[in-house]
Design an enzyme around this catalytic site. Structure first.
Site, PDB file in Angstrom:
ATOM      1  N   GLU A  52       9.292  -5.174   4.637  1.00 34.99           N
ATOM      2  CA  GLU A  52       8.258  -5.486   5.631  1.00 34.99           C
ATOM      3  C   GLU A  52       7.359  -4.278   5.900  1.00 34.99           C
ATOM      4  O   GLU A  52       6.139  -4.397   5.996  1.00 34.99           O
ATOM      5  CB  GLU A  52       8.892  -5.921   6.962  1.00 34.99           C
ATOM      6  CG  GLU A  52       9.715  -7.182   6.879  1.00 34.99           C
ATOM      7  CD  GLU A  52      11.190  -6.936   6.591  1.00 34.99           C
ATOM      8  OE1 GLU A  52      11.506  -6.036   5.785  1.00 34.99           O
ATOM      9  OE2 GLU A  52      12.020  -7.649   7.161  1.00 34.99           O
ATOM     10  N   ILE A 104      12.825  -0.547  -0.913  1.00 37.61           N
ATOM     11  CA  ILE A 104      12.944   0.544  -1.881  1.00 37.61           C
ATOM     12  C   ILE A 104      14.004   1.519  -1.370  1.00 37.61           C
ATOM     13  O   ILE A 104      13.796   2.192  -0.343  1.00 37.61           O
ATOM     14  CB  ILE A 104      11.588   1.255  -2.075  1.00 37.61           C
ATOM     15  CG1 ILE A 104      10.539   0.234  -2.559  1.00 37.61           C
ATOM     16  CG2 ILE A 104      11.738   2.407  -3.075  1.00 37.61           C
ATOM     17  CD1 ILE A 104       9.135   0.758  -2.667  1.00 37.61           C
ATOM     18  N   GLU A 105      15.138   1.530  -2.062  1.00 33.43           N
ATOM     19  CA  GLU A 105      16.237   2.412  -1.673  1.00 33.43           C
ATOM     20  C   GLU A 105      16.155   3.706  -2.483  1.00 33.43           C
ATOM     21  O   GLU A 105      15.440   3.775  -3.489  1.00 33.43           O
ATOM     22  CB  GLU A 105      17.573   1.700  -1.921  1.00 33.43           C
ATOM     23  CG  GLU A 105      17.669   0.400  -1.126  1.00 33.43           C
ATOM     24  CD  GLU A 105      18.957  -0.371  -1.350  1.00 33.43           C
ATOM     25  OE1 GLU A 105      19.731  -0.016  -2.270  1.00 33.43           O
ATOM     26  OE2 GLU A 105      19.183  -1.337  -0.590  1.00 33.43           O
ATOM     27  N   CYS A 146      14.649  -6.291  10.317  1.00 31.72           N
ATOM     28  CA  CYS A 146      15.533  -5.384  11.065  1.00 31.72           C
ATOM     29  C   CYS A 146      14.794  -4.859  12.294  1.00 31.72           C
ATOM     30  O   CYS A 146      13.588  -5.095  12.472  1.00 31.72           O
ATOM     31  CB  CYS A 146      15.976  -4.224  10.168  1.00 31.72           C
ATOM     32  SG  CYS A 146      14.703  -2.962   9.937  1.00 31.72           S
ATOM     33  N   CYS A 158      11.677  -2.698  11.641  1.00 40.38           N
ATOM     34  CA  CYS A 158      10.545  -3.514  11.168  1.00 40.38           C
ATOM     35  C   CYS A 158       9.965  -4.374  12.278  1.00 40.38           C
ATOM     36  O   CYS A 158       8.757  -4.607  12.325  1.00 40.38           O
ATOM     37  CB  CYS A 158      10.980  -4.371   9.986  1.00 40.38           C
ATOM     38  SG  CYS A 158      11.279  -3.391   8.497  1.00 40.38           S
TER      39      CYS A 158
HETATM   40  N1  THU Z   1      16.089  -4.627   4.301  1.00 41.80           N
HETATM   41  C1  THU Z   1      14.768  -4.983   4.264  1.00 41.80           C
HETATM   42  O1  THU Z   1      14.057  -4.706   3.292  1.00 41.80           O
HETATM   43  N2  THU Z   1      14.267  -5.630   5.329  1.00 41.80           N
HETATM   44  C2  THU Z   1      14.973  -5.970   6.442  1.00 41.80           C
HETATM   45  O2  THU Z   1      14.409  -6.379   7.446  1.00 41.80           O
HETATM   46  C3  THU Z   1      16.436  -5.874   6.408  1.00 41.80           C
HETATM   47  C4  THU Z   1      16.956  -4.884   5.425  1.00 41.80           C
HETATM   48  C5  THU Z   1      16.644  -3.914   3.156  1.00 41.80           C
HETATM   49  C6  THU Z   1      16.945  -2.466   3.417  1.00 41.80           C
HETATM   50  C7  THU Z   1      18.036  -2.196   2.410  1.00 41.80           C
HETATM   51  O3  THU Z   1      17.431  -1.832   1.172  1.00 41.80           O
HETATM   52  C8  THU Z   1      18.725  -3.530   2.231  1.00 41.80           C
HETATM   53  O4  THU Z   1      17.861  -4.505   2.754  1.00 41.80           O
HETATM   54  C9  THU Z   1      20.068  -3.623   2.914  1.00 41.80           C
HETATM   55  O5  THU Z   1      19.971  -3.270   4.246  1.00 41.80           O
END
Ligand code: THU
Length: 139
Positions: A65, A53-54, A96, A99
């Site tokens: 996650e 969710i951005e 990432c 997470c």
């Molecule tokens: N993102 C995730 O949801 N999980 C990860 O482990 C890697 C990155 C999302 C965050 C952002 O909305 C988009 O991917 C680009 O980084």
């Protein structure tokens, strides 16, 4: 067509993988356009999902996650046995760094399955992707 899972991935993972794929459809990613879905399965077989969710600040973005982990914890689930992360990438997208920390602390023993939309799947452990972690054992 029947999809064949890699031999290391148990067929019981299928509904969890499907839940992660469905969650990915709900991603709110207008800035990166990078959609991620996550699904966790607990010891009771309950499934909790998350999507990224951005928001306009960018920096307050929440990954799929962590949405899933926080949902599971807030619903009273603590023993997570399986974590699935899906994204539309040829090289399977791993969690990432932030997470990895949260997954380690709240479901470090769970199996981790990475998957993409083309049916590629891989099973890993948190320990493999997050060696020498900092956690509450140091406090
Ligand atoms: N993102 C995730 O949801 N999980 C990860 O482990 C890697 C990155 C999302 C965050 C952002 O909305 C988009 O991917 C680009 O980084």
């Amino acid at each position: 067509m029947t999809k064949v899972l890699p031999t290391s991935i148990d067929s019981s993972a299928e509904p969890v993988i499907h839940a992660a794929l469905a969650a990915r459809e709900r991603a709110h990613a207008p800035f990166s356009k990078f959609r991620v879905g996550a699904a966790l399965e607990d010891d009771m077989g309950r499934i909790f999902t998350g999507c990224n969710i951005e928001n306009a600040t960018y920096g307050l973005t929440m990954c799929a996650e962590r949405v899933a982990v926080f949902k599971a914890l807030s619903e009273g689930s603590s023993k997570i046995r399986r974590v699935v992360v899906v994204a539309d990438t040829e090289v399977l997208t791993p969690p990432c760094g932030a997470c990895r920390q949260i997954l380690w602390e709240f479901c470090g023993q769970a199996e981790l399955i990475l998957a993409n939309l083309a049916g590629k799947q891989e099973k890993l452990s948190l320990k493999e992707i997050f060696p020498r972690p900092f956690d509450a054992s140091f406090l």
